[in-house]
Design a protein around this motif. Structure first.
Motif, PDB file in Angstrom:
ATOM      1  N   SER A  95      -4.953  -3.884 -12.049  1.00 13.14           N
ATOM      2  CA  SER A  95      -3.813  -4.677 -11.578  1.00 13.14           C
ATOM      3  C   SER A  95      -3.545  -4.421 -10.098  1.00 13.14           C
ATOM      4  O   SER A  95      -3.258  -5.349  -9.337  1.00 13.14           O
ATOM      5  N   LEU A  96      -3.638  -3.161  -9.689  1.00  9.56           N
ATOM      6  CA  LEU A  96      -3.473  -2.834  -8.270  1.00  9.56           C
ATOM      7  C   LEU A  96      -4.583  -3.460  -7.436  1.00  9.56           C
ATOM      8  O   LEU A  96      -4.339  -3.946  -6.327  1.00  9.56           O
ATOM      9  N   LEU A  97      -5.803  -3.432  -7.969  1.00  6.78           N
ATOM     10  CA  LEU A  97      -6.927  -4.026  -7.257  1.00  6.78           C
ATOM     11  C   LEU A  97      -6.661  -5.508  -6.989  1.00  6.78           C
ATOM     12  O   LEU A  97      -6.845  -5.997  -5.863  1.00  6.78           O
ATOM     13  N   THR A  98      -6.223  -6.223  -8.011  1.00 12.10           N
ATOM     14  CA  THR A  98      -5.918  -7.645  -7.849  1.00 12.10           C
ATOM     15  C   THR A  98      -4.805  -7.855  -6.830  1.00 12.10           C
ATOM     16  O   THR A  98      -4.880  -8.740  -5.966  1.00 12.10           O
ATOM     17  N   LEU A  99      -3.759  -7.024  -6.910  1.00 12.39           N
ATOM     18  CA  LEU A  99      -2.648  -7.141  -5.970  1.00 12.39           C
ATOM     19  C   LEU A  99      -3.110  -6.900  -4.540  1.00 12.39           C
ATOM     20  O   LEU A  99      -2.791  -7.677  -3.623  1.00 12.39           O
ATOM     21  N   TYR A 100      -3.888  -5.834  -4.331  1.00 15.17           N
ATOM     22  CA  TYR A 100      -4.342  -5.500  -2.979  1.00 15.17           C
ATOM     23  C   TYR A 100      -5.304  -6.555  -2.432  1.00 15.17           C
ATOM     24  O   TYR A 100      -5.258  -6.879  -1.251  1.00 15.17           O
ATOM     25  N   MET A 101      -6.171  -7.077  -3.284  1.00 15.10           N
ATOM     26  CA  MET A 101      -7.078  -8.125  -2.818  1.00 15.10           C
ATOM     27  C   MET A 101      -6.304  -9.402  -2.486  1.00 15.10           C
ATOM     28  O   MET A 101      -6.621 -10.097  -1.518  1.00 15.10           O
ATOM     29  N   THR A 102      -5.291  -9.696  -3.266  1.00 20.88           N
ATOM     30  CA  THR A 102      -4.477 -10.883  -3.000  1.00 20.88           C
ATOM     31  C   THR A 102      -3.748 -10.754  -1.663  1.00 20.88           C
ATOM     32  O   THR A 102      -3.622 -11.725  -0.910  1.00 20.88           O
ATOM     33  N   GLU A 103      -3.307  -9.529  -1.356  1.00 14.69           N
ATOM     34  CA  GLU A 103      -2.555  -9.293  -0.128  1.00 14.69           C
ATOM     35  C   GLU A 103      -3.439  -8.843   1.044  1.00 14.69           C
ATOM     36  O   GLU A 103      -2.912  -8.399   2.069  1.00 14.69           O
ATOM     37  N   GLU A 104      -4.757  -8.941   0.881  1.00 14.97           N
ATOM     38  CA  GLU A 104      -5.687  -8.568   1.958  1.00 14.97           C
ATOM     39  C   GLU A 104      -5.517  -7.099   2.367  1.00 14.97           C
ATOM     40  O   GLU A 104      -5.365  -6.773   3.547  1.00 14.97           O
ATOM     41  N   ARG A 105      -5.567  -6.213   1.374  1.00 14.27           N
ATOM     42  CA  ARG A 105      -5.394  -4.773   1.630  1.00 14.27           C
ATOM     43  C   ARG A 105      -6.593  -4.020   1.045  1.00 14.27           C
ATOM     44  O   ARG A 105      -6.484  -3.242   0.111  1.00 14.27           O
ATOM     45  N   LEU A 106      -7.748  -4.268   1.627  1.00 16.74           N
ATOM     46  CA  LEU A 106      -8.997  -3.744   1.087  1.00 16.74           C
ATOM     47  C   LEU A 106      -9.072  -2.214   1.082  1.00 16.74           C
ATOM     48  O   LEU A 106      -9.504  -1.628   0.077  1.00 16.74           O
ATOM     49  N   PRO A 107      -8.685  -1.500   2.155  1.00 18.76           N
ATOM     50  CA  PRO A 107      -8.775  -0.036   2.110  1.00 18.76           C
ATOM     51  C   PRO A 107      -7.978   0.574   0.957  1.00 18.76           C
ATOM     52  O   PRO A 107      -8.437   1.530   0.314  1.00 18.76           O
ATOM     53  N   GLU A 108      -6.794   0.023   0.676  1.00 11.28           N
ATOM     54  CA  GLU A 108      -5.993   0.538  -0.427  1.00 11.28           C
ATOM     55  C   GLU A 108      -6.630   0.199  -1.768  1.00 11.28           C
ATOM     56  O   GLU A 108      -6.545   0.993  -2.725  1.00 11.28           O
ATOM     57  N   ALA A 109      -7.284  -0.956  -1.860  1.00 10.44           N
ATOM     58  CA  ALA A 109      -7.992  -1.310  -3.086  1.00 10.44           C
ATOM     59  C   ALA A 109      -9.108  -0.310  -3.368  1.00 10.44           C
ATOM     60  O   ALA A 109      -9.286   0.144  -4.507  1.00 10.44           O
ATOM     61  N   GLN A 110      -9.867   0.048  -2.338  1.00 13.18           N
ATOM     62  CA  GLN A 110     -10.942   1.021  -2.512  1.00 13.18           C
ATOM     63  C   GLN A 110     -10.389   2.383  -2.919  1.00 13.18           C
ATOM     64  O   GLN A 110     -10.924   3.040  -3.828  1.00 13.18           O
ATOM     65  N   ASP A 111      -9.313   2.808  -2.272  1.00 15.48           N
ATOM     66  CA  ASP A 111      -8.736   4.116  -2.566  1.00 15.48           C
ATOM     67  C   ASP A 111      -8.279   4.207  -4.017  1.00 15.48           C
ATOM     68  O   ASP A 111      -8.515   5.211  -4.702  1.00 15.48           O
ATOM     69  N   ILE A 112      -7.628   3.154  -4.512  1.00 19.80           N
ATOM     70  CA  ILE A 112      -7.096   3.200  -5.871  1.00 19.80           C
ATOM     71  C   ILE A 112      -8.225   3.205  -6.900  1.00 19.80           C
ATOM     72  O   ILE A 112      -8.122   3.838  -7.962  1.00 19.80           O
ATOM     73  N   LEU A 113      -9.313   2.524  -6.602  1.00 19.97           N
ATOM     74  CA  LEU A 113     -10.449   2.534  -7.531  1.00 19.97           C
ATOM     75  C   LEU A 113     -11.102   3.912  -7.586  1.00 19.97           C
ATOM     76  O   LEU A 113     -11.550   4.351  -8.652  1.00 19.97           O
ATOM     77  N   TRP A 114     -11.163   4.606  -6.464  1.00 20.85           N
ATOM     78  CA  TRP A 114     -11.722   5.958  -6.498  1.00 20.85           C
ATOM     79  C   TRP A 114     -10.819   6.890  -7.290  1.00 20.85           C
ATOM     80  O   TRP A 114     -11.307   7.806  -7.982  1.00 20.85           O
ATOM     81  N   GLN A 115      -9.509   6.690  -7.223  1.00 26.44           N
ATOM     82  CA  GLN A 115      -8.600   7.503  -8.037  1.00 26.44           C
ATOM     83  C   GLN A 115      -8.844   7.250  -9.523  1.00 26.44           C
ATOM     84  O   GLN A 115      -8.864   8.191 -10.331  1.00 26.44           O
TER      85      GLN A 115
END
Length: 427
Positions: free
Chosen positions: A170-190
């Motif tokens: 869900s965070l990945l979708t939110l970050y991709m929707t808002e153009e926040r790629l570094p945060e998307a990568q960080d959350i997936l590593w967590q």
């Protein structure tokens, strides 16, 4: 002995009192009366508290039974009584949230779940439901914080791995929707660090897709527009909506949204990066030059690859190729595997008579582009071979090794390492 009425003895003795003693006595009487009233009020409050404390508190088990039977009004009254006495009682908060959700009030449900203390057992699992409820209510900022609570590893408060993975998606979708790629990568590593062995390949797959795929701008515009309508303070939604509006050809709307973002956060690297990249894509040299002219010093010197490349392009437009080379080399240092930067630098080097350097950078750009173009097919191959009984062990390992090689070629070193580790552990 007679006493002179004018004598001081007449004031202090049994003679006539002084004229000023009546107001003083009146003041003392009022003070005494006020103190008595305050005492009575405090005594009344104390008695009320004692009576309230003696009043029996409903049991949570009884409330759960009534909830199953649909007695929602009785349940709500009982739960609010319990929480009035014990506001940190997480199980009672959860049941009240369920009641509110059953009534269709997702926002109230989320707000009740947010009141469960961080130390409460199961808080991280409940945070996932909280995030979903906030997102259903279009309150994306609160949803993000709830999902982060679920995803962030806490050995003292373990969470259901399935809910952690769902929160990460869900965070990945939110970050991709808002153009926040570094945060998307960080959350997936967590999420990857907490995932079950059988989930690792799927998370690496999501990580790569996040790097190469984008959500349709029309969908982004609708989603982020809804978030902004529910919460006008959502800065990230405003910035992401600007990109979507630009891609849909609504340049006036995009400019207005970004202007508001920069007004609210004039030193935001994210906002300036988007502003300059949009102007580069529009191929408007004069507008780009003006934007760079007013660029804050902290942004110009931040070492961001996109901003440095935009400054290089501005120098190319001005015909100043040596400064352009310096900006592009700095951009490449910040992002060594950017094929666009490599190609632009090769073009500038060619103009400066540096044919050998230009050819090397041009070939490197082509190699990275080719590897990136191979990613979608490689991911499809991996997913097909990961299905139970779909492929032999050697074929599954080969698919992972191919993805590892691609990652290494395009500069995603950590992804490459994890794909190779996964290949060695393949049963």
């Amino acid at each position: 002995m007679s006493v002179d009425p004018a004598s001081p003895l007449a004031v202090a003795g049994t003679g006539h009192p002084a004229a000023s003693s009546a107001p003083a006595q009146s003041g003392r009487n009022w003070f005494t009366l006020g103190g008595t009233l305050i005492g009575l009020i405090l005594m009344g409050v104390g008695i009320w508290r004692i009576i309230d404390d003696l009043r029996p508190v409903p049991e949570l088990g009884a409330m759960e039974s009534l909830f199953r039977r649909g007695k929602l009004d009785e349940v709500e009254t009982g739960l609010r009584s319990i929480l009035g006495r014990s506001p940190e009682y997480g199980s009672a908060r959860r049941l009240l949230a369920q009641l509110l959700a059953r009534r269709g009030d997702k926002l109230a449900c989320a707000r009740e779940l947010s009141k469960i203390p961080r130390w409460w057992p199961g808080k991280r699992d409940e945070a996932f439901i909280e995030g979903q409820s906030y997102l259903d209510s279009k309150h994306a900022q609160e949803a993000e914080q709830a999902y982060l609570t679920c995803v962030q590893d806490d050995p003292l408060h373990p969470a259901d791995p399935g809910r952690v993975s769902s929160a990460a998606r869900s965070l990945l979708t939110l970050y991709m929707t808002e153009e926040r790629l570094p945060e998307a990568q960080d959350i997936l590593w967590q999420a990857y660090a907490q995932a079950l062995p059988e989930e690792l390949g799927a998370i690496l797959n999501m990580q790569m897709r996040a790097l190469v795929e984008r959500i349709e701008p029309k969908e982004v515009s609708e989603v982020l527009g809804g978030y902004l309508a529910a919460d006008a303070t959502n800065w990230q939604a405003r910035r992401g909506l600007a990109r979507a509006e630009e891609l849909l050809g609504r340049t006036t709307s995009a400019d207005a949204l970004l202007a508001q973002c920069l007004k609210e956060r004039p030193d935001s690297i994210d906002a300036w990066r988007m502003r300059l990249s949009i102007l580069v894509d529009r191929n408007q040299p004069e507008t780009l030059a003006e934007a760079i002219r007013v660029l804050p010093g902290s942004i110009a010197q931040a070492g961001d690859g996109v901003i440095l490349e935009a400054q290089g392009i501005d120098r190319i437009n001005a015909g100043e190729f040596k400064p352009a080379q310096e900006f592009l080399e700095a951009a490449l240092k910040a992002d060594p595997f950017n094929p666009d930067t490599l190609y632009r630098l090769a073009s500038v080097e060619q103009r400066l008579g540096l044919a050998e350097e230009a050819e090397a950078h041009r070939l490197e750009s082509q190699k990275i582009r080719k590897a990136r173009q191979a990613i979608p097919e490689a991911l499809v191959t991996f997913r097909n071979r990961e299905r139970p009984g779909a492929a032999k062990r050697e074929e599954r390992i080969q698919a992972m090794e191919e993805l590892a090689t691609i990652c290494e070629t395009v500069g995603w070193d950590r992804l490459g390492r994890e794909w190779r580790k996964l290949a060695t552990r393949t049963p």
